[in-house]
Design an enzyme around this catalytic site. Structure first.
Site, PDB file in Angstrom:
ATOM      1  N   ASP A 104       0.952  -1.518  -0.052  1.00 52.32           N
ATOM      2  CA  ASP A 104      -0.047   0.311  -0.146  1.00 52.32           C
ATOM      3  C   ASP A 104       1.001   1.663   0.401  1.00 52.32           C
ATOM      4  O   ASP A 104       1.916   1.204  -0.145  1.00 52.32           O
ATOM      5  CB  ASP A 104      -1.160  -0.629   1.453  1.00 52.32           C
ATOM      6  CG  ASP A 104      -2.520   0.484   0.866  1.00 52.32           C
ATOM      7  OD1 ASP A 104      -2.240   1.073   0.531  1.00 52.32           O
ATOM      8  OD2 ASP A 104      -3.445   0.407   1.602  1.00 52.32           O
ATOM      9  N   ASP A 136      -9.870   2.883  -3.630  1.00 52.52           N
ATOM     10  CA  ASP A 136     -10.408   2.312  -2.674  1.00 52.52           C
ATOM     11  C   ASP A 136     -11.885   1.653  -3.466  1.00 52.52           C
ATOM     12  O   ASP A 136     -12.654   3.020  -3.975  1.00 52.52           O
ATOM     13  CB  ASP A 136     -10.865   1.985  -1.386  1.00 52.52           C
ATOM     14  CG  ASP A 136      -8.923   1.532  -0.433  1.00 52.52           C
ATOM     15  OD1 ASP A 136      -7.793   1.464  -0.830  1.00 52.52           O
ATOM     16  OD2 ASP A 136      -8.586   1.510   0.800  1.00 52.52           O
TER      17      ASP A 136
END
Ligand SMILES: *[C@@H]1O[C@H](CO)[C@@H](O)[C@H](O)[C@H]1NC(C)=O
Ligand SMILES: *[C@@H]1O[C@H](CO)[C@@H](O)[C@H](O)[C@H]1NC(C)=O
Ligand SMILES: *[C@@H]1O[C@H](CO)[C@@H](O)[C@H](O)[C@H]1NC(C)=O
Length: 414
Positions: free
Chosen positions: A156, A226
Site C-alpha cells: 500500500d 479504494d
C-alpha cells in the site's frame, strides 16, 4: 542472534538505494503472476476486524462453494494483522489475539487446502491503519513473509515521508525513476532475495502513472482509490481503466481493486457487470465479502466458467477493448461495447450503462477480427448456450439489456 547480520545487510541495502541511479532495477519474479490473480481479501468484508477464524472460513468456503475448483487460489490478509511494535530482531509481529497461531500457522492451513496465502504491507512509515510498514525495512520484511509461506503481497501507499514524495512530474516524466517508483522497486528487489516466488501488487491508487512502469516492478497495480459497493465506483474505475488498456498482458495487470459482490446495495445486474468487466479487463479478481452470505445467483456469477476462462486464458494475455458497434454509434462514458480474443474465438461484451432497459445492437463486421464475410454463430457465456440462428457479416445483432447489466458472447465462424 543469527538474525543480526541480516538486519545490517537490510539497512545498508536500503541506504545505498535512494537515488534513481542507484535504485535497484530487479524485475518482478517470472515464477508467479503471469495471469491475473483470483482470490479473496479480508478488507472489503471486515476492514480491521479480522482473525484466523474468518480467514480460514474463507479458505474452507473456497472448497465448499466450488471456488477453488473454479480457479480461485489466493486467501489474502489485508491491513491490521500485526501489533504496533516490531520485536527485538526488527521483525513485524502478528497480533496474538487475532492470529494466535501466527501468520505462518494460518498459511500452513491455507496451503494444506491447496490454496495460496497473501499478506499486506505498505511502502511508507506505517500502514494506512497505523501498523508497522516496510519502507526502509524491505529486506527483513520480505524474508519474514517468505519464512511464513507468503505467496502474495499487497503493498500500500500510506504515510509517505516528505523526502519520499514526488513533485507534480519527475524529470523527463520518468515515473519509474520517481521516488514513488523507487519506493516500490526496493520491495521488488527485496522479494527477489527470497527463494519463494511472491506476487507483488503495487497498491498506489492510480498515482505516479503507475501503468507506465508497473510491469517492470510488480505483477499488478491499482488504478484508483479504494472500491465502494456502488454503481458509481464501477463506472469510475472503468473510465480510468479504458484509457490504459495497452499495458495489460501476461505478468502485468491493471488492478481495478477488490470485488464488492455481496456488499452494499448492488443489484444482481450491477454485480454481473462488476464481475464481467473485471474479467474482460483481466484485473485481479479478489472477492471481498463474507462468502457464506453469497446467494446462489452471486456464486453462479463469480464461478462462471466461461468468463473465468477468458480472464485466465493461457494463450492470450490482452484484455477486451472498446469498439464502435455500428457506423454512427453514440459514444458513452465508459464505453458500452467491448471485444477481445480468447483461445476460443472472438468475444463481445455489451454493458447497458443507462438506468432503464435498452436495446443494444452491433454489426458483425464492426467487431475487430471478424472480417467482412462468412457466417457467425453467437454463444451466451452466462448461460453456456448457443443462440439460435446464424448471422452474416453485415447482420445487425439486437438484444434487450436490463439497466446496468452486461451480456457476454463468444462469436465463432460457422
Ligand atoms: C525468469 O527470470 C530468470 C531470472 O531473472 C531468468 O533467468 C529467466 O530467463 C526468466 N525466464 C523466462 C521464461 O523469462
Ligand atoms: C529520506 O530520509 C531518510 C532518513 O534520512 C533516508 O533514509 C532516505 O534515503 C531519504 N529518501 C530519499 C528519497 O532521499
Ligand atoms: C443501501 O441502502 C440503504 C437503504 O436505502 C442505505 O441506508 C445504505 O446506505 C445503502 N448502502 C450503501 C453501501 O450504499
Amino acid at each position: 542472534m543469527a538474525v543480526i547480520p541480516v538486519i545490517l545487510a537490510a539497512a545498508s541495502l536500503v541506504l545505498a538505494q535512494v537515488t534513481s541511479s542507484t535504485a535497484p532495477t530487479t524485475p518482478p519474479s517470472n515464477q508467479t503472476g503471469r495471469l491475473p490473480a483470483l482470490g479473496w481479501n479480508t478488507w472489503n468484508a471486515y476492514q480491521c476486524n479480522i482473525n484466523e477464524a474468518k480467514v480460514l472460513a474463507a479458505a474452507n468456503q473456497f472448497i465448499s462453494l466450488g471456488l477453488k475448483d473454479a480457479g480461485y487460489q489466493y486467501i489474502n490478509i489485508d491491513d491490521c494483522w500485526s501489533v504496533k511494535t516490531r520485536d527485538s530482531s526488527g521483525r513485524i509481529v502478528p497480533d496474538p489475539t487475532k492470529f494466535p497461531n501466527g501468520i505462518n500457522g494460518v498459511a500452513t492451513q491455507v496451503h494444506n487446502l491447496g490454496l495460496k496465502m497473501g499478506i499486506y504491507s505498505d511502502a511508507g512509515t506505517a500502514t494506512c491503519a497505523g501498523f508497522p510498514a516496510s519502507l526502509g525495512t524491505e529486506l527483513i520484511d520480505a524474508q519474514t513473509f517468505a519464512s511464513w509461506g507468503i505467496d502474495y503481497l499487497k503493498y500500500d501507499n500510506c504515510n509517505i515521508p516528505g523526502n519520499w514524495t514526488d513533485a507534480a512530474s519527475p524529470p523527463g516524466g520518468d515515473w519509474y525513476n520517481s521516488n514513488s517508483g523507487i519506493r516500490y522497486r526496493q520491495m521488488t528487489a527485496a522479494l527477489a532475495t527470497v527463494s519463494r516466488p511472491i506476487q507483488l501488487d503495487i497498491c498506489i491508487w492510480g498515482t505516479a502513472q503507475v501503468w507506465t512502469w508497473g510491469a517492470r516492478v510488480g505483477h499488478s497495480w491499482r488504478m484508483s482509490g479504494d472500491a465502494s459497493p456502488t454503481w458509481s465506483f464501477i463506472m469510475s474505475v472503468m473510465n480510468i481503466n479504458v484509457a490504459h488498456l495497452d499495458t495489460i498482458d501476461f505478468f502485468g495487470h491493471n488492478d481495478m481493486d477488490m470485488m464488492e459482490i455481496g456488499n452494499g446495495n448492488l443489484t444482481i445486474q450491477e454485480e454481473r457487470t462488476h464481475f464481467a468487466a473485471w474479467a474482460f479487463f483481466k484485473s485481479p479478481i479478489l472477492l471481498g465479502t463474507d462468502l457464506g452470505q453469497l446467494s446462489t445467483d452471486e456464486i453462479a456469477i463469480v464461478t462462471n466458467k466461461e468468463l473465468l476462462a477468458f480472464h485466465q486464458d493461457a494463450n492470450i494475455g490482452t484484455p477486451a477493448k472498446p469498439f464502435t458497434a455500428f457506423s454512427g454509434a453514440p459514444t458513452t462514458s465508459p464505453p458500452e461495447f467491448y471485444s477481445g480474443l480468447s483461445s476460443k474465438g472472438t468475444h463481445v461484451f455489451i454493458i447497458n450503462t443507462g438506468s432503464s432497459t435498452a436495446t443494444k445492437k452491433f454489426t458483425f463486421s464492426n467487431v475487430p477480427g471478424l472480417g467482412t464475410s462468412g457466417n457467425f454463430k453467437v454463444h451466451d457465456m452466462w448461460t453456456g448456450q448457443d443462440l439460435s440462428g446464424t448471422f452474416t457479416a453485415s447482420s445487425s445483432f439486437s438484444i434487450s439489456v436490463a439497466a446496468h447489466d452486461t451480456v457476454a458472447y463468444l462469436i465463432t465462424k460457422v
